[in-house]
Design an enzyme around this catalytic site. Sequence first.
Site: not given
Length: 484
Positions: A87, A146, A148, A240
């Site tokens: 995105d 994610d 990282d 989540d």
Amino acid sequence: MMTVMILVEKVFVGIVSLTVRIFRLKPEKRYRWEPMRPDLETGNLAYPMVLIQIPMYNEKEVYKLSIGAACCLDWPSDRMIIQILDDSTDLTVKDLVKLECENWKSKGVNITYEVRNNRQGYKAGALKEGMKHDYVKECDYVAIFDADFQPKSDFLMRTIPFLVYNSDIALVQARWKFVNADECMMTRIQEMSLNYHFKIEQEAGSSTFAFFGFNGTAGVWRIKAIDDAGGWKDRTTVEDMDLAVRAGLEGWKFVYVGDVHVKSELPSTFKAYRYQQHRWSCGPANLFKKMAKEIVTNKNVSMWKKFHLLYSFFFVGKIVAHTVTFIFYCIVIPVSVIVPEVEIPQWGVVYVPTLITFCKAFGTPSSIHLVIFWVLFENVMSLHRIKATLTGLLDVGRVNEWIVTEKLGDSLNTQPLINKPKKTQTNIWQRFYFSEIWIGLFMLSCGCFDLATRQQGYFIYLFLQGFAFLFIGFGYVGTYVPGS
């Protein structure tokens, strides 16, 4: 009373996690688990089809980490699809991420690069859009990381069997480990809090009710469970947790596997940490408001599980914990010095808080010597958490604010991939945090009054906490990023 409620909750989850550890009640003992192997006749078809989703937004410092780790997972390449959901609004970053995907694709990795025309729904919107592609219909499970997060090569081999051999399990959650925990005092303190969350709270939820909040990453979902729960929703900033609660109300079970670690990065700048904590405090409170009635009227789960969701999970864990920390330690105690009529029993101001502190500190025994700094810092952060909690409960202001947590990767030690334009000098309003400064001055004033009048004897705590507020208010916490 709220402090006692928290103590009872901490003692309960502590006893559960200690019991699990003493009797070695690992998930592999409670559920069926067998290693995945190729079949002599069908070969790799014995492995289920797995989708791996990695949502990104301008992740210039860390995008290579998660993509590289996902592409190196030990799983048949023809039974795995890696989906990069980008995105990014920075076109340079977009080009870099796309190029990285093409590089891995040229090596035979089944990786796709997906973009949208808008950021509607933020992360939830990206994940939901990613599930609409035709090739996803071939998949049974989806692992989410994610940008990282760096899973080890055996991540799928250790988590997927729980889903394959136990048809009632919807989610397998792994534990986070932190590559930059020793970067500064703030990251050490975060590590203490998150280790407690995973090693004590998540373990207890998994072992008692087979339910806990999905952490948004480093987990594997059964796609059918996501569909049964109604898919991803963007009505709050904790998509989540929203999905986890809805799936739990459908009767699905969750498993926390603490032996599976996934490396990740802690926010090391105070600004990034404040934004993250706002989202993590506001979102659950807002979700509680929107789902309380749905939980009460649900007919798929027992009254005991509904009580756990409403009281333990939401009310005590997401509302009371943030409320009592600020009101009691930063308002009631200082005011009791000025107003003699306010009396706090010794067990309430000393014994119970001490027990709560040590219950939480046992999550990271190697950092127990930092417990005083941890308490002072957590009390400062309670100011932002209670504001965020009230924002979520009242459904006003920044309730839907979503700011991606800034990741630095190794940017402090290496040449950046992209040259940032020089920023103008920040003014005083951006460098200082005035809410912390005002609270710090208030507590120091109460400490001076107590010292002068010898009323309560709280001046030592008030001086320490007041200076902690000022120290953080003037920006002396976290990592300094040149040019930020």
